[in-house]
Scaffold this motif. Structure first.
Motif, PDB file in Angstrom:
ATOM      1  N   TYR A   1       0.838  -1.204   0.000  1.00  0.00           N
ATOM      2  CA  TYR A   1       0.000   0.000   0.000  1.00  0.00           C
ATOM      3  C   TYR A   1       0.868   1.247   0.000  1.00  0.00           C
ATOM      4  O   TYR A   1       0.594   2.206  -0.733  1.00  0.00           O
ATOM      5  N   LYS A   2       1.937   1.230   0.775  1.00  0.00           N
ATOM      6  CA  LYS A   2       2.843   2.390   0.803  1.00  0.00           C
ATOM      7  C   LYS A   2       3.502   2.583  -0.556  1.00  0.00           C
ATOM      8  O   LYS A   2       3.822   3.711  -0.948  1.00  0.00           O
ATOM      9  N   GLY A   3       3.713   1.478  -1.273  1.00  0.00           N
ATOM     10  CA  GLY A   3       4.270   1.582  -2.616  1.00  0.00           C
ATOM     11  C   GLY A   3       3.316   2.266  -3.570  1.00  0.00           C
ATOM     12  O   GLY A   3       3.719   3.101  -4.393  1.00  0.00           O
ATOM     13  N   LEU A   4       2.036   1.942  -3.466  1.00  0.00           N
ATOM     14  CA  LEU A   4       1.034   2.598  -4.313  1.00  0.00           C
ATOM     15  C   LEU A   4       0.917   4.080  -3.968  1.00  0.00           C
ATOM     16  O   LEU A   4       0.726   4.919  -4.856  1.00  0.00           O
ATOM     17  N   GLN A   5       1.057   4.380  -2.676  1.00  0.00           N
ATOM     18  CA  GLN A   5       1.080   5.794  -2.273  1.00  0.00           C
ATOM     19  C   GLN A   5       2.291   6.501  -2.868  1.00  0.00           C
ATOM     20  O   GLN A   5       2.187   7.624  -3.378  1.00  0.00           O
ATOM     21  N   ALA A   6       3.447   5.834  -2.807  1.00  0.00           N
ATOM     22  CA  ALA A   6       4.677   6.439  -3.323  1.00  0.00           C
ATOM     23  C   ALA A   6       4.604   6.671  -4.826  1.00  0.00           C
ATOM     24  O   ALA A   6       5.266   7.582  -5.352  1.00  0.00           O
ATOM     25  N   LEU A   7       3.805   5.876  -5.520  1.00  0.00           N
ATOM     26  CA  LEU A   7       3.628   6.050  -6.964  1.00  0.00           C
ATOM     27  C   LEU A   7       2.658   7.174  -7.298  1.00  0.00           C
ATOM     28  O   LEU A   7       2.524   7.553  -8.456  1.00  0.00           O
ATOM     29  N   GLY A   8       1.971   7.675  -6.290  1.00  0.00           N
ATOM     30  CA  GLY A   8       1.061   8.787  -6.504  1.00  0.00           C
ATOM     31  C   GLY A   8      -0.290   8.392  -7.057  1.00  0.00           C
ATOM     32  O   GLY A   8      -0.913   9.159  -7.803  1.00  0.00           O
ATOM     33  N   LEU A   9      -0.794   7.201  -6.689  1.00  0.00           N
ATOM     34  CA  LEU A   9      -2.136   6.821  -7.128  1.00  0.00           C
ATOM     35  C   LEU A   9      -3.164   7.816  -6.603  1.00  0.00           C
ATOM     36  O   LEU A   9      -2.999   8.366  -5.510  1.00  0.00           O
ATOM     37  N   PRO A  10      -4.235   8.040  -7.349  1.00  0.00           N
ATOM     38  CA  PRO A  10      -5.272   8.970  -6.893  1.00  0.00           C
ATOM     39  C   PRO A  10      -5.844   8.539  -5.543  1.00  0.00           C
ATOM     40  O   PRO A  10      -5.931   7.345  -5.245  1.00  0.00           O
ATOM     41  N   GLU A  11      -6.259   9.508  -4.734  1.00  0.00           N
ATOM     42  CA  GLU A  11      -6.767   9.211  -3.396  1.00  0.00           C
ATOM     43  C   GLU A  11      -7.989   8.301  -3.433  1.00  0.00           C
ATOM     44  O   GLU A  11      -8.143   7.436  -2.576  1.00  0.00           O
ATOM     45  N   ASN A  12      -8.863   8.504  -4.430  1.00  0.00           N
ATOM     46  CA  ASN A  12     -10.053   7.646  -4.486  1.00  0.00           C
ATOM     47  C   ASN A  12      -9.690   6.198  -4.822  1.00  0.00           C
ATOM     48  O   ASN A  12     -10.367   5.259  -4.389  1.00  0.00           O
ATOM     49  N   SER A  13      -8.614   5.998  -5.559  1.00  0.00           N
ATOM     50  CA  SER A  13      -8.135   4.636  -5.823  1.00  0.00           C
ATOM     51  C   SER A  13      -7.529   4.027  -4.564  1.00  0.00           C
ATOM     52  O   SER A  13      -7.812   2.876  -4.218  1.00  0.00           O
ATOM     53  N   LEU A  14      -6.706   4.781  -3.866  1.00  0.00           N
ATOM     54  CA  LEU A  14      -6.098   4.283  -2.627  1.00  0.00           C
ATOM     55  C   LEU A  14      -7.168   3.932  -1.607  1.00  0.00           C
ATOM     56  O   LEU A  14      -7.057   2.919  -0.896  1.00  0.00           O
ATOM     57  N   ALA A  15      -8.219   4.743  -1.550  1.00  0.00           N
ATOM     58  CA  ALA A  15      -9.294   4.501  -0.577  1.00  0.00           C
ATOM     59  C   ALA A  15     -10.077   3.236  -0.880  1.00  0.00           C
ATOM     60  O   ALA A  15     -10.745   2.683   0.005  1.00  0.00           O
ATOM     61  N   SER A  16     -10.000   2.732  -2.121  1.00  0.00           N
ATOM     62  CA  SER A  16     -10.797   1.563  -2.516  1.00  0.00           C
ATOM     63  C   SER A  16     -10.149   0.238  -2.134  1.00  0.00           C
ATOM     64  O   SER A  16     -10.754  -0.822  -2.339  1.00  0.00           O
ATOM     65  N   PHE A  17      -8.956   0.286  -1.574  1.00  0.00           N
ATOM     66  CA  PHE A  17      -8.280  -0.945  -1.155  1.00  0.00           C
ATOM     67  C   PHE A  17      -8.765  -1.375   0.223  1.00  0.00           C
ATOM     68  O   PHE A  17      -9.174  -0.550   1.045  1.00  0.00           O
ATOM     69  N   PRO A  18      -8.711  -2.690   0.521  1.00  0.00           N
ATOM     70  CA  PRO A  18      -9.156  -3.181   1.833  1.00  0.00           C
ATOM     71  C   PRO A  18      -8.335  -2.598   2.982  1.00  0.00           C
ATOM     72  O   PRO A  18      -7.141  -2.319   2.833  1.00  0.00           O
ATOM     73  N   GLU A  19      -8.970  -2.421   4.127  1.00  0.00           N
ATOM     74  CA  GLU A  19      -8.303  -1.831   5.288  1.00  0.00           C
ATOM     75  C   GLU A  19      -7.111  -2.663   5.741  1.00  0.00           C
ATOM     76  O   GLU A  19      -6.080  -2.118   6.134  1.00  0.00           O
ATOM     77  N   SER A  20      -7.248  -3.973   5.723  1.00  0.00           N
ATOM     78  CA  SER A  20      -6.139  -4.816   6.175  1.00  0.00           C
ATOM     79  C   SER A  20      -4.922  -4.641   5.288  1.00  0.00           C
ATOM     80  O   SER A  20      -3.777  -4.678   5.770  1.00  0.00           O
ATOM     81  N   PHE A  21      -5.128  -4.437   3.992  1.00  0.00           N
ATOM     82  CA  PHE A  21      -4.023  -4.182   3.074  1.00  0.00           C
ATOM     83  C   PHE A  21      -3.385  -2.840   3.382  1.00  0.00           C
ATOM     84  O   PHE A  21      -2.157  -2.707   3.392  1.00  0.00           O
ATOM     85  N   LYS A  22      -4.202  -1.831   3.644  1.00  0.00           N
ATOM     86  CA  LYS A  22      -3.678  -0.508   3.965  1.00  0.00           C
ATOM     87  C   LYS A  22      -2.826  -0.548   5.235  1.00  0.00           C
ATOM     88  O   LYS A  22      -1.787   0.107   5.326  1.00  0.00           O
ATOM     89  N   GLN A  23      -3.277  -1.311   6.226  1.00  0.00           N
ATOM     90  CA  GLN A  23      -2.572  -1.361   7.504  1.00  0.00           C
ATOM     91  C   GLN A  23      -1.231  -2.073   7.392  1.00  0.00           C
ATOM     92  O   GLN A  23      -0.267  -1.690   8.043  1.00  0.00           O
ATOM     93  N   GLY A  24      -1.156  -3.101   6.564  1.00  0.00           N
ATOM     94  CA  GLY A  24       0.091  -3.829   6.386  1.00  0.00           C
ATOM     95  C   GLY A  24       0.277  -4.937   7.406  1.00  0.00           C
ATOM     96  O   GLY A  24      -0.409  -5.014   8.424  1.00  0.00           O
ATOM     97  N   MET A  25       1.226  -5.818   7.130  1.00  0.00           N
ATOM     98  CA  MET A  25       1.386  -7.043   7.916  1.00  0.00           C
ATOM     99  C   MET A  25       1.855  -6.795   9.343  1.00  0.00           C
ATOM    100  O   MET A  25       1.418  -7.473  10.275  1.00  0.00           O
ATOM    101  N   VAL A  26       2.731  -5.837   9.546  1.00  0.00           N
ATOM    102  CA  VAL A  26       3.209  -5.559  10.913  1.00  0.00           C
ATOM    103  C   VAL A  26       2.041  -5.140  11.796  1.00  0.00           C
ATOM    104  O   VAL A  26       1.872  -5.649  12.913  1.00  0.00           O
ATOM    105  N   ALA A  27       1.215  -4.227  11.308  1.00  0.00           N
ATOM    106  CA  ALA A  27       0.079  -3.737  12.093  1.00  0.00           C
ATOM    107  C   ALA A  27      -0.969  -4.817  12.319  1.00  0.00           C
ATOM    108  O   ALA A  27      -1.751  -4.737  13.269  1.00  0.00           O
ATOM    109  N   ARG A  28      -0.991  -5.847  11.475  1.00  0.00           N
ATOM    110  CA  ARG A  28      -1.974  -6.923  11.585  1.00  0.00           C
ATOM    111  C   ARG A  28      -1.416  -8.133  12.335  1.00  0.00           C
ATOM    112  O   ARG A  28      -2.007  -9.220  12.294  1.00  0.00           O
ATOM    113  N   SER A  29      -0.324  -7.964  13.046  1.00  0.00           N
ATOM    114  CA  SER A  29       0.345  -9.105  13.671  1.00  0.00           C
ATOM    115  C   SER A  29      -0.544  -9.861  14.649  1.00  0.00           C
ATOM    116  O   SER A  29      -0.467 -11.091  14.746  1.00  0.00           O
TER     117      SER A  29
END
Length: 451
Positions: free
Chosen positions: A80-108
């Motif tokens: 998810y941070k990679g997609l942010q770094a690529l500059g994807l539109p905010e509405n596209s970033l918002a359409s991804f699942p929350e668990s993906f946005k949080q990442g594996m460390v946060a979901r431990s």
């Protein structure tokens, strides 16, 4: 060869999905043998990231000819941070699942990544939050691998705004053994609409939408996927986890709990659910059968419906936990909704069974799992099937191979008595991981052209 078998069961009239737009990794099995490299990459500037994608597009294979034994291929996925770094539109970033946005460390906590697997013990590369791309090259000859690796490196173009965080080579011989010496990667679900004919001994293909975004799943419903459609459809999600395998400790446990080499091999097979050759215990309950283990048409042709007492293959064996195959379940669940495509690859050398002292070398597995709901699937598998025994009436007993152990217990039904083995360790320790998105070929092009 496994690919010869696949060629015979591919039916082009059964293709119902856009194979030419899907990255090959999702459908293509690993070559036998295989050579490869996995790379973790940071994007320091959006335009540099888009230029890298554009340069890599000619290297990335589609799944159009997934059923053939093809030459070297490259795949690419993004955090998810990679997609942010690529500059994807905010509405596209918002359409991804929350668990993906949080990442594996946060979901431990959802992954039962505690104890030995706690992120505080992970390698630093996975804790800095700057892994934006996971990519890999895989080939069936050393020459093709090295050539594709050269082309992969050339795609970077010396751009200082693209940083290679880490790369590690992997591989396996024609025996396809992991570092424990067991044949690996035998069983994977088949995807409906991919052109697969249902071969004898294989499960009924699972609906496309369970693995590839934008298609109906087992419920008949198309689940929500990232938007716009060109971004999400024909993509999937990927689990990347690096495991350090404690093979010497595994060997010592086997030796301490057996009186002969033969008895030890049987105990090792009981823990895994298969013999080292790949032969399943339910078809070869007393001794290994190499011909069975290497026969792609036979080594998957079984279920546990005739072993409901677990006397051939224990309920808690790793293979039985991860793919119950008509086992009796003590809680309500649909095993077809929890399947995952596994593309795991091994790194480091194989440790022989007689070696019981850790030499300190790095060896283990990159677990690569693919599903349209990879995050939810992994979190279910880790917390319910791997680290909880309720579904097989074993209480707190963990998966003997991937469970997080603390003086662990393994129950082995027998004739006439049940035998219990104590003091299992965590034999595969997580050293890091990421949740990633695998875009389609057209999505990669779309991302590379974003203004």
């Amino acid at each position: 060869m496994a690919f010869d078998f696949i060629k015979r069961i591919f039916n082009p009239e059964k293709v119902e999905i856009a194979l030419s737009d899907i990255q090959s990794l999702i459908l293509r099995s690993r070559p036998i043998p295989y050579y490869g490299t996995v790379a973790l990459i940071e994007i320091r500037e959006a335009s540099a990231g888009k230029a890298l994608i554009k340069a890599m597009l000619p290297l990335i294979s589609s799944a159009e000819n997934w059923h053939l034994d093809l030459s070297a291929s490259v795949f690419i996925s993004f955090t998810y941070k990679g997609l942010q770094a690529l500059g994807l539109p905010e509405n596209s970033l918002a359409s991804f699942p929350e668990s993906f946005k949080q990442g594996m460390v946060a979901r431990s906590s959802y992954l039962y990544d505690i104890g030995d697997n706690d992120p505080k013990n992970w390698e630093r590369a996975f804790l800095r939050g700057n892994i934006h791309i996971t990519a890999a090259i895989i080939a069936n000859t050393e020459e093709e691998w090295l050539q594709k690796l050269k082309e992969f490196k050339e795609a970077f173009g010396g751009n200082s705004n693209i940083h290679l965080i880490e790369s590690l080579d992997f591989g396996a011989t024609e025996e396809m053994k992991n570092v424990f010496g067991f044949r690996d990667g035998i069983s994977n679900p088949e995807i409906e609409g991919s052109g697969i004919d249902n071969p004898p001994g294989y499960d009924k293909p699972i609906k496309t939408g369970e693995f590839i975004l934008g298609y109906p799943g087992e419920s008949g419903i198309i689940k929500q996927f990232p938007q716009p459609e060109i971004l999400g459809k024909n993509g999937s999600f990927l689990i990347f986890r690096k495991y350090q395998s404690q093979v010497a400790e595994f060997n010592k446990f086997i030796k301490d709990n057996s009186n002969t080499a033969e008895e030890g091999e049987l105990l090792a097979a009981k823990l895994v659910g298969r013999w080292r050759s790949g032969a399943p215990l339910v078809l070869a309950p007393e001794k290994d059968d190499i011909d069975l283990g290497t026969n792609a048409q036979r080594n998957n042709n079984f279920s546990y419906k005739d072993d409901q007492l677990g006397k051939k293959c224990p309920f808690g064996a790793h293979a039985r936990r991860m793919n119950p195959r008509n086992s009796k379940s003590f809680i309500l669940e649909d095993e077809r909704l929890h399947r995952i495509i596994r593309r795991a690859v091994s790194f480091g050398d194989i440790v022989p069974p007689e070696e019981t002292r850790d030499d300190g070398k790095e060896r283990g597995q990159f677990f690569i799992g693919i599903s349209a709901d990879a995050m939810g699937t992994l979190e279910f598998l880790q917390k319910q099937w791997a680290n909880n025994g309720n579904s097989v009436n074993l209480g707190d007993e963990k998966d003997p191979m991937i469970g997080v152990q603390r003086n662990g217990l393994f129950t082995c039904p027998g004739n006439p008595l049940v035998k219990r083995y104590h003091n299992l360790q965590t034999f595969n320790i997580v050293k890091g991981g990421e949740y990633c998105f695998i875009p389609s070929i057209s999505a990669l092009k779309w991302i590379s052209e974003l203004s």
